[in-house]
Write an enzyme that holds these catalytic residues in place. Structure first.
Site, PDB file in Angstrom:
ATOM      1  N   GLN A  99     -19.078 -11.958  19.828  1.00 14.36           N
ATOM      2  CA  GLN A  99     -20.361 -12.559  19.486  1.00 14.36           C
ATOM      3  C   GLN A  99     -20.438 -13.990  20.025  1.00 14.36           C
ATOM      4  O   GLN A  99     -19.577 -14.819  19.725  1.00 14.36           O
ATOM      5  CB  GLN A  99     -20.586 -12.578  17.975  1.00 14.36           C
ATOM      6  CG  GLN A  99     -22.007 -13.016  17.619  1.00 14.36           C
ATOM      7  CD  GLN A  99     -22.187 -13.366  16.158  1.00 14.36           C
ATOM      8  OE1 GLN A  99     -21.589 -14.326  15.670  1.00 14.36           O
ATOM      9  NE2 GLN A  99     -23.004 -12.604  15.461  1.00 14.36           N
ATOM     10  N   TYR A 180     -28.545 -20.730  13.522  1.00 14.89           N
ATOM     11  CA  TYR A 180     -27.874 -21.368  14.651  1.00 14.89           C
ATOM     12  C   TYR A 180     -28.864 -21.532  15.817  1.00 14.89           C
ATOM     13  O   TYR A 180     -30.061 -21.328  15.660  1.00 14.89           O
ATOM     14  CB  TYR A 180     -26.613 -20.589  15.013  1.00 14.89           C
ATOM     15  CG  TYR A 180     -25.638 -20.567  13.850  1.00 14.89           C
ATOM     16  CD1 TYR A 180     -25.087 -21.754  13.371  1.00 14.89           C
ATOM     17  CD2 TYR A 180     -25.336 -19.390  13.177  1.00 14.89           C
ATOM     18  CE1 TYR A 180     -24.229 -21.764  12.275  1.00 14.89           C
ATOM     19  CE2 TYR A 180     -24.483 -19.391  12.079  1.00 14.89           C
ATOM     20  CZ  TYR A 180     -23.938 -20.578  11.622  1.00 14.89           C
ATOM     21  OH  TYR A 180     -23.104 -20.589  10.530  1.00 14.89           O
ATOM     22  N   ARG A 227     -28.364 -10.170  17.647  1.00 16.11           N
ATOM     23  CA  ARG A 227     -28.445 -10.138  16.179  1.00 16.11           C
ATOM     24  C   ARG A 227     -29.529 -11.086  15.695  1.00 16.11           C
ATOM     25  O   ARG A 227     -29.597 -12.245  16.124  1.00 16.11           O
ATOM     26  CB  ARG A 227     -27.098 -10.547  15.573  1.00 16.11           C
ATOM     27  CG  ARG A 227     -27.005 -10.275  14.069  1.00 16.11           C
ATOM     28  CD  ARG A 227     -25.679 -10.733  13.509  1.00 16.11           C
ATOM     29  NE  ARG A 227     -25.288  -9.942  12.346  1.00 16.11           N
ATOM     30  CZ  ARG A 227     -24.701 -10.438  11.258  1.00 16.11           C
ATOM     31  NH1 ARG A 227     -24.454 -11.738  11.165  1.00 16.11           N
ATOM     32  NH2 ARG A 227     -24.360  -9.649  10.268  1.00 16.11           N
ATOM     33  N   GLY A 310     -19.280  -6.284   6.338  1.00 19.52           N
ATOM     34  CA  GLY A 310     -18.561  -7.533   6.470  1.00 19.52           C
ATOM     35  C   GLY A 310     -17.377  -7.611   5.529  1.00 19.52           C
ATOM     36  O   GLY A 310     -16.246  -7.298   5.894  1.00 19.52           O
TER      37      GLY A 310
END
Length: 354
Positions: A99, A180, A227, A310
Protein backbone atom coordinates in the site's frame (compact mmCIF):
# COMPACT_ATOMS: atom_id res chain seq x y z
CA UNK A 1 -22.32 -20.88 7.47
CA UNK A 2 -19.19 -19.52 5.81
CA UNK A 3 -19.27 -21.48 2.55
CA UNK A 4 -19.31 -18.37 0.35
CA UNK A 5 -15.98 -17.27 1.82
CA UNK A 6 -14.15 -20.22 0.32
CA UNK A 7 -14.93 -19.58 -3.34
CA UNK A 8 -11.93 -18.34 -5.32
CA UNK A 9 -11.79 -14.74 -6.51
CA UNK A 10 -10.04 -12.84 -9.29
CA UNK A 11 -8.70 -9.32 -8.77
CA UNK A 12 -7.11 -8.24 -12.03
CA UNK A 13 -3.94 -10.30 -12.29
CA UNK A 14 -4.40 -11.82 -8.83
CA UNK A 15 -6.05 -15.22 -8.38
CA UNK A 16 -7.14 -15.61 -4.76
CA UNK A 17 -7.99 -18.95 -3.11
CA UNK A 18 -10.88 -17.47 -1.10
CA UNK A 19 -12.77 -14.27 -0.35
CA UNK A 20 -10.77 -13.09 2.67
CA UNK A 21 -7.82 -10.68 2.54
CA UNK A 22 -5.75 -8.90 5.16
CA UNK A 23 -6.41 -5.18 5.50
CA UNK A 24 -3.54 -2.69 5.75
CA UNK A 25 -2.49 -1.91 9.34
CA UNK A 26 0.27 0.44 10.50
CA UNK A 27 2.56 -1.40 12.92
CA UNK A 28 5.61 0.91 13.25
CA UNK A 29 8.26 -1.79 13.30
CA UNK A 30 10.57 -0.96 10.39
CA UNK A 31 13.99 0.63 10.83
CA UNK A 32 14.47 4.35 11.32
CA UNK A 33 15.43 4.45 7.63
CA UNK A 34 12.13 2.90 6.59
CA UNK A 35 13.60 -0.50 5.76
CA UNK A 36 11.50 -3.63 6.43
CA UNK A 37 13.30 -6.19 8.59
CA UNK A 38 13.38 -9.95 9.13
CA UNK A 39 10.79 -9.40 11.88
CA UNK A 40 8.44 -7.75 9.38
CA UNK A 41 8.98 -10.63 6.98
CA UNK A 42 8.11 -13.12 9.72
CA UNK A 43 4.92 -11.23 10.57
CA UNK A 44 3.60 -11.22 7.02
CA UNK A 45 4.75 -14.74 6.25
CA UNK A 46 2.88 -16.05 9.30
CA UNK A 47 -0.32 -14.66 7.78
CA UNK A 48 0.20 -15.91 4.21
CA UNK A 49 -2.82 -18.22 4.38
CA UNK A 50 -5.00 -15.11 4.47
CA UNK A 51 -4.36 -15.09 0.71
CA UNK A 52 -3.84 -11.47 -0.22
CA UNK A 53 -1.91 -9.40 2.31
CA UNK A 54 -2.33 -5.65 1.86
CA UNK A 55 0.61 -4.16 3.68
CA UNK A 56 0.86 -1.31 6.11
CA UNK A 57 1.01 2.14 4.59
CA UNK A 58 4.36 2.61 2.84
CA UNK A 59 5.68 6.04 1.96
CA UNK A 60 6.40 6.67 -1.72
CA UNK A 61 8.87 9.46 -0.91
CA UNK A 62 10.65 11.07 2.02
CA UNK A 63 7.92 13.73 2.14
CA UNK A 64 5.34 10.96 2.46
CA UNK A 65 6.40 9.85 5.94
CA UNK A 66 4.46 10.96 8.99
CA UNK A 67 4.85 8.29 11.66
CA UNK A 68 7.90 6.79 13.30
CA UNK A 69 9.34 3.52 11.99
CA UNK A 70 7.06 3.15 8.97
CA UNK A 71 8.44 1.53 5.83
CA UNK A 72 9.21 3.26 2.56
CA UNK A 73 9.55 2.08 -1.00
CA UNK A 74 11.74 4.76 -2.57
CA UNK A 75 15.33 3.67 -1.78
CA UNK A 76 17.37 0.64 -2.79
CA UNK A 77 17.61 -0.48 0.84
CA UNK A 78 13.83 -0.31 1.26
CA UNK A 79 13.29 -2.30 -1.92
CA UNK A 80 15.68 -4.98 -0.65
CA UNK A 81 13.89 -5.06 2.70
CA UNK A 82 10.51 -5.53 1.04
CA UNK A 83 11.98 -8.32 -1.07
CA UNK A 84 12.56 -10.36 2.09
CA UNK A 85 8.88 -9.87 2.93
CA UNK A 86 7.52 -10.83 -0.48
CA UNK A 87 9.86 -13.81 -0.82
CA UNK A 88 8.66 -15.16 2.53
CA UNK A 89 4.98 -14.67 1.74
CA UNK A 90 5.31 -16.21 -1.73
CA UNK A 91 7.13 -19.24 -0.33
CA UNK A 92 4.20 -19.71 2.07
CA UNK A 93 1.61 -19.45 -0.72
CA UNK A 94 0.39 -15.89 -0.25
CA UNK A 95 0.39 -12.70 -2.33
CA UNK A 96 1.35 -9.14 -1.39
CA UNK A 97 -0.09 -5.75 -2.32
CA UNK A 98 2.13 -2.95 -1.05
CA UNK A 99 0.00 0.00 0.00
CA UNK A 100 1.40 3.38 -1.05
CA UNK A 101 0.56 5.96 1.62
CA UNK A 102 1.64 9.59 1.46
CA UNK A 103 0.53 11.14 4.77
CA UNK A 104 0.50 14.74 3.57
CA UNK A 105 -0.16 17.06 6.51
CA UNK A 106 -0.48 14.24 9.09
CA UNK A 107 3.17 14.45 10.04
CA UNK A 108 5.82 16.15 12.10
CA UNK A 109 9.28 17.20 10.84
CA UNK A 110 11.05 15.23 13.57
CA UNK A 111 9.61 11.98 12.21
CA UNK A 112 10.97 12.45 8.69
CA UNK A 113 14.43 11.75 7.28
CA UNK A 114 14.93 15.36 6.16
CA UNK A 115 13.13 17.29 8.92
CA UNK A 116 11.15 19.39 6.48
CA UNK A 117 7.73 20.95 6.96
CA UNK A 118 4.88 18.60 5.94
CA UNK A 119 3.24 19.17 2.56
CA UNK A 120 -0.47 19.24 1.77
CA UNK A 121 -3.06 20.51 -0.70
CA UNK A 122 -3.39 23.71 1.37
CA UNK A 123 -1.56 25.35 4.26
CA UNK A 124 -4.20 24.33 6.82
CA UNK A 125 -3.05 22.89 10.14
CA UNK A 126 -4.71 19.63 11.15
CA UNK A 127 -6.10 19.19 14.63
CA UNK A 128 -4.30 16.75 16.89
CA UNK A 129 -0.83 15.68 17.90
CA UNK A 130 1.75 13.41 16.34
CA UNK A 131 3.75 10.98 18.44
CA UNK A 132 7.50 11.60 18.09
CA UNK A 133 10.63 10.34 19.84
CA UNK A 134 10.26 13.22 22.31
CA UNK A 135 6.57 12.54 22.91
CA UNK A 136 3.36 13.91 21.37
CA UNK A 137 3.81 17.17 19.47
CA UNK A 138 1.29 19.42 17.77
CA UNK A 139 1.26 18.88 14.02
CA UNK A 140 2.47 22.06 12.30
CA UNK A 141 0.91 24.07 9.52
CA UNK A 142 1.86 22.26 6.31
CA UNK A 143 3.33 23.85 3.21
CA UNK A 144 0.97 24.04 0.24
CA UNK A 145 2.23 22.09 -2.74
CA UNK A 146 2.61 24.15 -5.89
CA UNK A 147 0.81 22.96 -9.01
CA UNK A 148 4.14 21.73 -10.35
CA UNK A 149 4.89 19.91 -7.10
CA UNK A 150 1.55 18.13 -7.29
CA UNK A 151 2.62 16.77 -10.66
CA UNK A 152 5.96 15.72 -9.14
CA UNK A 153 4.11 13.93 -6.33
CA UNK A 154 2.14 11.97 -8.92
CA UNK A 155 5.51 10.93 -10.37
CA UNK A 156 6.62 9.86 -6.89
CA UNK A 157 3.68 7.46 -6.73
CA UNK A 158 4.57 6.13 -10.18
CA UNK A 159 8.19 5.51 -9.21
CA UNK A 160 7.17 3.91 -5.92
CA UNK A 161 4.80 1.54 -7.73
CA UNK A 162 7.63 0.43 -10.00
CA UNK A 163 9.83 -0.06 -6.94
CA UNK A 164 7.14 -2.17 -5.28
CA UNK A 165 7.02 -4.52 -8.25
CA UNK A 166 10.82 -4.64 -8.25
CA UNK A 167 10.56 -5.67 -4.59
CA UNK A 168 8.39 -8.61 -5.57
CA UNK A 169 4.94 -7.21 -4.81
CA UNK A 170 2.07 -8.76 -6.73
CA UNK A 171 0.09 -5.52 -6.70
CA UNK A 172 0.00 -1.98 -5.34
CA UNK A 173 -2.81 -0.32 -3.42
CA UNK A 174 -3.12 3.47 -3.48
CA UNK A 175 -4.20 4.82 -0.09
CA UNK A 176 -6.88 7.43 -0.79
CA UNK A 177 -8.53 7.08 2.62
CA UNK A 178 -8.24 7.89 6.33
CA UNK A 179 -7.28 11.54 5.99
CA UNK A 180 -3.91 11.14 4.24
CA UNK A 181 -2.72 13.10 1.21
CA UNK A 182 -5.01 11.75 -1.52
CA UNK A 183 -7.98 11.99 0.85
CA UNK A 184 -6.91 15.54 1.77
CA UNK A 185 -7.25 16.55 -1.87
CA UNK A 186 -10.75 15.02 -1.93
CA UNK A 187 -11.89 16.81 1.21
CA UNK A 188 -13.64 20.15 1.55
CA UNK A 189 -11.69 21.33 4.63
CA UNK A 190 -8.07 20.36 3.88
CA UNK A 191 -8.23 21.43 0.23
CA UNK A 192 -8.83 25.14 -0.38
CA UNK A 193 -6.84 25.35 -3.60
CA UNK A 194 -7.79 27.64 -6.46
CA UNK A 195 -5.91 25.83 -9.23
CA UNK A 196 -7.10 22.78 -11.18
CA UNK A 197 -6.83 20.59 -8.06
CA UNK A 198 -9.26 22.52 -5.86
CA UNK A 199 -12.79 23.89 -5.65
CA UNK A 200 -15.21 21.76 -7.66
CA UNK A 201 -15.72 18.04 -7.22
CA UNK A 202 -14.11 17.42 -10.59
CA UNK A 203 -11.04 19.36 -9.50
CA UNK A 204 -10.76 17.74 -6.06
CA UNK A 205 -10.86 14.21 -7.49
CA UNK A 206 -8.23 15.07 -10.11
CA UNK A 207 -5.19 14.19 -7.98
CA UNK A 208 -6.58 10.77 -7.03
CA UNK A 209 -7.37 9.97 -10.65
CA UNK A 210 -3.96 11.16 -11.85
CA UNK A 211 -2.18 9.04 -9.25
CA UNK A 212 -4.24 5.97 -10.16
CA UNK A 213 -3.66 6.53 -13.88
CA UNK A 214 0.09 6.95 -13.37
CA UNK A 215 0.41 3.81 -11.25
CA UNK A 216 -1.73 1.77 -13.65
CA UNK A 217 0.32 3.00 -16.60
CA UNK A 218 3.55 2.06 -14.82
CA UNK A 219 2.73 -1.42 -13.51
CA UNK A 220 -0.53 -2.36 -15.24
CA UNK A 221 -4.10 -1.70 -14.18
CA UNK A 222 -4.44 -5.39 -13.39
CA UNK A 223 -1.92 -4.90 -10.55
CA UNK A 224 -3.40 -1.64 -9.21
CA UNK A 225 -6.02 -1.12 -6.50
CA UNK A 226 -7.22 1.96 -4.62
CA UNK A 227 -8.68 2.36 -1.14
CA UNK A 228 -11.30 4.95 -0.17
CA UNK A 229 -13.20 5.72 3.04
CA UNK A 230 -16.27 7.84 2.22
CA UNK A 231 -17.39 10.06 5.07
CA UNK A 232 -14.51 9.08 7.35
CA UNK A 233 -13.55 12.08 9.55
CA UNK A 234 -10.30 10.48 10.73
CA UNK A 235 -7.29 12.82 10.79
CA UNK A 236 -9.47 15.95 10.84
CA UNK A 237 -11.20 15.43 7.49
CA UNK A 238 -14.52 17.00 6.50
CA UNK A 239 -16.45 15.99 3.39
CA UNK A 240 -19.51 18.16 2.89
CA UNK A 241 -20.52 16.53 -0.40
CA UNK A 242 -19.79 12.84 0.04
CA UNK A 243 -22.88 11.75 -1.90
CA UNK A 244 -21.63 13.62 -4.98
CA UNK A 245 -17.90 13.27 -4.44
CA UNK A 246 -17.49 9.51 -4.34
CA UNK A 247 -19.77 8.53 -7.22
CA UNK A 248 -17.90 11.13 -9.30
CA UNK A 249 -14.56 9.68 -8.21
CA UNK A 250 -15.61 6.12 -8.95
CA UNK A 251 -16.97 7.08 -12.37
CA UNK A 252 -13.68 8.83 -13.18
CA UNK A 253 -11.63 5.84 -12.04
CA UNK A 254 -13.80 3.21 -13.76
CA UNK A 255 -12.29 3.61 -17.27
CA UNK A 256 -8.87 2.74 -15.88
CA UNK A 257 -10.13 -0.82 -15.25
CA UNK A 258 -8.14 -1.18 -12.03
CA UNK A 259 -7.87 -4.57 -10.34
CA UNK A 260 -10.04 -3.49 -7.44
CA UNK A 261 -11.68 -0.77 -5.38
CA UNK A 262 -11.22 -1.18 -1.62
CA UNK A 263 -13.97 0.56 0.35
CA UNK A 264 -13.92 1.19 4.10
CA UNK A 265 -17.59 1.24 5.05
CA UNK A 266 -18.61 4.37 6.92
CA UNK A 267 -22.25 3.65 7.69
CA UNK A 268 -23.85 5.08 4.54
CA UNK A 269 -25.25 1.88 3.07
CA UNK A 270 -27.03 3.66 0.22
CA UNK A 271 -23.76 5.20 -0.93
CA UNK A 272 -21.97 1.87 -0.57
CA UNK A 273 -24.54 0.13 -2.75
CA UNK A 274 -24.32 2.89 -5.36
CA UNK A 275 -20.53 2.58 -5.52
CA UNK A 276 -20.90 -1.17 -5.98
CA UNK A 277 -23.20 -0.56 -8.95
CA UNK A 278 -20.86 2.01 -10.50
CA UNK A 279 -17.63 0.03 -10.12
CA UNK A 280 -16.78 -2.28 -13.06
CA UNK A 281 -14.25 -4.67 -11.47
CA UNK A 282 -13.73 -6.32 -8.09
CA UNK A 283 -14.80 -4.56 -4.90
CA UNK A 284 -13.10 -5.22 -1.57
CA UNK A 285 -15.07 -4.22 1.52
CA UNK A 286 -13.76 -3.47 4.98
CA UNK A 287 -16.23 -3.11 7.85
CA UNK A 288 -14.15 -2.20 10.91
CA UNK A 289 -15.24 -4.24 13.92
CA UNK A 290 -17.74 -6.40 12.04
CA UNK A 291 -18.09 -10.08 12.90
CA UNK A 292 -17.59 -12.95 10.48
CA UNK A 293 -21.33 -13.39 9.91
CA UNK A 294 -21.69 -9.81 8.72
CA UNK A 295 -18.74 -10.18 6.37
CA UNK A 296 -20.11 -13.43 4.96
CA UNK A 297 -23.42 -11.70 4.29
CA UNK A 298 -21.63 -9.04 2.26
CA UNK A 299 -20.28 -11.83 0.03
CA UNK A 300 -23.60 -13.68 -0.12
CA UNK A 301 -25.50 -10.56 -1.19
CA UNK A 302 -22.84 -9.66 -3.77
CA UNK A 303 -22.09 -6.35 -2.09
CA UNK A 304 -18.42 -7.34 -2.09
CA UNK A 305 -16.20 -9.75 -3.97
CA UNK A 306 -13.66 -9.93 -1.13
CA UNK A 307 -13.86 -8.84 2.51
CA UNK A 308 -10.77 -7.51 4.27
CA UNK A 309 -10.01 -8.08 7.93
CA UNK A 310 -7.66 -6.08 10.11
CA UNK A 311 -7.44 -6.85 13.82
CA UNK A 312 -8.69 -10.42 13.30
CA UNK A 313 -5.70 -11.09 11.05
CA UNK A 314 -3.35 -9.17 13.34
CA UNK A 315 -4.19 -11.43 16.28
CA UNK A 316 -4.73 -14.68 14.37
CA UNK A 317 -1.94 -15.71 11.99
CA UNK A 318 -4.03 -18.79 11.11
CA UNK A 319 -7.33 -16.91 10.78
CA UNK A 320 -8.47 -18.91 7.76
CA UNK A 321 -8.05 -22.22 9.58
CA UNK A 322 -9.81 -20.88 12.65
CA UNK A 323 -12.82 -19.70 10.65
CA UNK A 324 -12.98 -22.92 8.64
CA UNK A 325 -12.97 -25.08 11.77
CA UNK A 326 -15.02 -22.79 14.00
CA UNK A 327 -12.13 -22.46 16.44
CA UNK A 328 -12.07 -19.50 18.87
CA UNK A 329 -10.14 -16.41 17.87
CA UNK A 330 -7.29 -14.77 19.77
CA UNK A 331 -8.09 -11.32 21.09
CA UNK A 332 -5.86 -8.49 19.83
CA UNK A 333 -3.79 -6.52 22.34
CA UNK A 334 -4.12 -2.78 21.53
CA UNK A 335 -1.17 -1.93 23.80
CA UNK A 336 1.17 -3.63 21.32
CA UNK A 337 -0.34 -2.38 18.04
CA UNK A 338 2.31 0.28 17.37
CA UNK A 339 6.04 -0.09 17.79
CA UNK A 340 8.01 -2.64 19.80
CA UNK A 341 9.30 -6.05 18.84
CA UNK A 342 7.91 -9.58 18.70
CA UNK A 343 5.38 -9.12 21.52
CA UNK A 344 1.96 -8.48 20.05
CA UNK A 345 3.41 -8.88 16.57
CA UNK A 346 4.75 -12.34 15.81
CA UNK A 347 3.94 -14.13 19.09
CA UNK A 348 0.16 -14.65 18.72
CA UNK A 349 -0.46 -18.38 19.11
CA UNK A 350 -1.68 -20.63 16.30
CA UNK A 351 -3.88 -23.68 16.67
CA UNK A 352 -0.99 -25.97 15.72
CA UNK A 353 1.16 -24.45 18.46
CA UNK A 354 -1.55 -24.76 21.05
Amino acid sequence: MTAHLWNPATLGKLELPHRLAMAPMTRDRSTAEGVPTALNAAYYTQRASTGLLITEGTQPSADGQGYLLTPGIHTAEQIAGWRTVTDGVHAAGGQVAIQLMHVGRISHPSNTPHGRQPVAPSAIQPAGAMFTMSGPQEMPVPRELSTEEVTETVRDFRKAAAAAIEAGADAVEIHAANGYLVHQFLSSNANKRTDRYGGSVDNRIRFAVEVAAAVADEIGAERTGIRISPGNPFNDITEEDTARLYPALVRALAPLNLAYLHVVAGGDEELLHSLRREWPTALLLNRPGADIATRVKDIETDLADVVTVGMMALANPDLVERIRTGAPLNNPDPATFYGGGEVGYTDYPTLSAG
